[in-house]
Design a protein around this motif. Sequence first.
Motif, PDB file in Angstrom:
ATOM      1  N   UNK A  91       0.820  -1.200   0.000  1.00 17.01           N
ATOM      2  CA  UNK A  91       0.000   0.000   0.000  1.00 17.01           C
ATOM      3  C   UNK A  91       0.859   1.258   0.000  1.00 17.01           C
ATOM      4  N   UNK A  92       2.123   1.111   0.371  1.00 12.35           N
ATOM      5  CA  UNK A  92       3.060   2.220   0.207  1.00 12.35           C
ATOM      6  C   UNK A  92       3.473   2.190  -1.265  1.00 12.35           C
ATOM      7  N   UNK A  93       2.602   2.721  -2.111  1.00 15.97           N
ATOM      8  CA  UNK A  93       2.680   2.481  -3.544  1.00 15.97           C
ATOM      9  C   UNK A  93       3.542   3.520  -4.246  1.00 15.97           C
ATOM     10  N   UNK A  94       3.560   3.450  -5.587  1.00 19.99           N
ATOM     11  CA  UNK A  94       4.412   4.327  -6.370  1.00 19.99           C
ATOM     12  C   UNK A  94       4.081   5.805  -6.171  1.00 19.99           C
ATOM     13  N   UNK A  95       2.831   6.119  -6.010  1.00 19.76           N
ATOM     14  CA  UNK A  95       2.453   7.514  -5.776  1.00 19.76           C
ATOM     15  C   UNK A  95       3.146   8.045  -4.519  1.00 19.76           C
ATOM     16  N   UNK A  96       3.103   7.255  -3.466  1.00 21.69           N
ATOM     17  CA  UNK A  96       3.704   7.679  -2.199  1.00 21.69           C
ATOM     18  C   UNK A  96       5.226   7.639  -2.268  1.00 21.69           C
ATOM     19  N   UNK A  97       5.762   6.629  -2.932  1.00 20.09           N
ATOM     20  CA  UNK A  97       7.215   6.532  -3.077  1.00 20.09           C
ATOM     21  C   UNK A  97       7.758   7.731  -3.846  1.00 20.09           C
TER      22      UNK A  97
END
Length: 518
Positions: A91-97
Motif C-alpha cells: 500500500x506504500x505504492x508508487x504515488x507515495x514513493x
Amino acid sequence: MKIKYIFLAMVVMFTMTSCTYNFEELNKNPNNPATSDVDYIFNYVVKEGAGEYAGSGGGRIYSTYNITYVQRWIMHTAAVYGNSTMPPYTLFDQYRIQNLWRYFYTDLLLNCTVLENMLKDDPALVNKYQAVRIWKAYNFQRVTDLWGDVPYSEAWKILDDYTKESQSPGYDNQEFIYNDLMDILKDAAASFDKDKIFFSNDMLFQGNIDSWVKFANSLRLRMAIRSGDQAVVNEIIAENNLISSNEESALFSYIESQDWWSPYYAMNIGSKNPTNPSNTGTSVPKISELMVRQLRDSNDPRLEIYAQPIEIDNTTITGVPNLMNATLKENQAMGMGVSSSSYIGPYFSDNPTFVNPLLTYTEVCFLRAEAAFRGWSEGDIAEDLYREGVQSALEYFEIADSVIQEFIATGGAFNNTLEQIITQKWISLYLNGWEAFAEYRRTGFPKLHKWDLELDGVKILKANWVEVPRNYLPGRLPYPDDEVDLNYTNYKEASDNQGGDSYYQQVWWSRQFGTIEY
C-alpha cells in the motif's frame, strides 16, 4: 528573505527525477540566483526535515507516511480497521514513493546543497557551512536507509554543470555513501570556529556550537554501529564527545500555530472534528497490541503515557493487533473498534507543541550498550549503558526516580542479550518509525507478532499469537517510476547491484549483519 528556495526546488525537480526538458530555452540558469537569505533557507530545511512538514500548506508527506505506514510496519501503532490486503506493505505504492523521493531530492536535500555552495568559500561563514553539512548528512542517512543505493556524488551536478548529461545522475552504493557521510560528519565537527558567526535562529540548538558537534558525533556513531564499522565506533567512543544528557538531545519543538502544529495534534484535530460527522477518528494512531504487551508484561510506567484508556470505560488500555485481515473480518472477530481500543497517549495527540526527538541521549546510550555488548568499544560496560539508557528514557517523561529505579531492578532488569537492548531502544523510539524500521531490518528485534486466527464468520475457533518472520517486512523501498522512465541505465545498474527492485531486497548494512531469505 529575498528569494524563497521552494521555487528553486520546483525548478530543479527535473534534475532529481532525471527529466530531459530543454533547459537551454531558459534565459538564465535558475539554480544560481544572485541574491538569497541563507538564514531563511536554513530555517526552512530544518523545519522541513525535523518537523516533517513536507512542504508549505501542511502537506506533511513525510510525517503522514511515517504515521500511516512505517509505524504500523514496525508495530508501534496499528490500524483498528485492519488491512484490506495481506501483506499491507504494498500500500506504500508508487504515488507515495515518488512523493517521498521528490520531497527529499527536489526540496530538502537540494536546498541543503545550494546552501553548501553558497557558504563553502566564505571563511567568515564556516560555522553555518558546517551545520548545513551535518544537517544534510542527517537527512541523507534516512534516504539511503530507505532505498539503499541512490544518486549521491552526481545527484546535484546540475548546480555546477548545466548540461543534459547532469540530468541523469549515477547511483553510489550505500557503503560508499555511509563512509563518505561519516567522513563529512567527522570533518564538520572538527571545523567549527567559535569566533565566527552562526545562524540567527537555530531551531535545534539555539546557536550552541558544542551541541552541533555532539550531534554530529552521535549521528556518526549511529551510522558506524549500523554499518558495523568497529574501528570508527571505537574511535568515536574514545573521543567521548557525544550527546551526554537529555538536555543535549537533538529535539525539534513545534509551536502553537496551526501551520506549525505537531502532526499528531493536527491529525487528531482533523480526524475528530465534531463539525464533520464523517470524521470518526479512525485515522488517529492506535497503540499496537505488541507495544501494550511489552510495556504491561514488564510493568513499564510508560504504558499510561504511550496510550490512553479506551473510550468505553476510560480505564482499560487495549492495544490493536497488527496485520489483521479486514477482508476476513479479523478486526471484527477481535472486537476492534474505535471506542474499544486505545489511541496513542494525549502527550502526543493532544499537544500541538509536542517535541520531536531526532537523536537523543537515550539512543546514544543504547548505541554504546550495543557496542560494548559486541566488544566493539574498550572500557564501556553494556549493563551500565543499558541501565542509563532506560533511566534517561523514563526521565524524559518526568517519571519519578523511585519508579524508575524499581522498574530497572525488576521488569527492566538487564538480561545480557542484544535483543533486550534493541527492544528497549524500539520502545524509546516510539512513533519514530523511520529509525525503528531501520533497526529492525538490521537486527531482527524486537520479535514482531500477529494473531493467527481460525474463524467461522466473526467467531474465533482458534487463536495463536505467532512471531512474524523477518522476511515478511520490506527490506527497502522500491525506486520511483520516474527513475525507471528517465534514468533507466543508472537505475538498472543500481537495481542489479541490490538483487532487484522491490520491497524484498536488503540494503547494504542489513546484509552486513546476515542474509535474510526473501
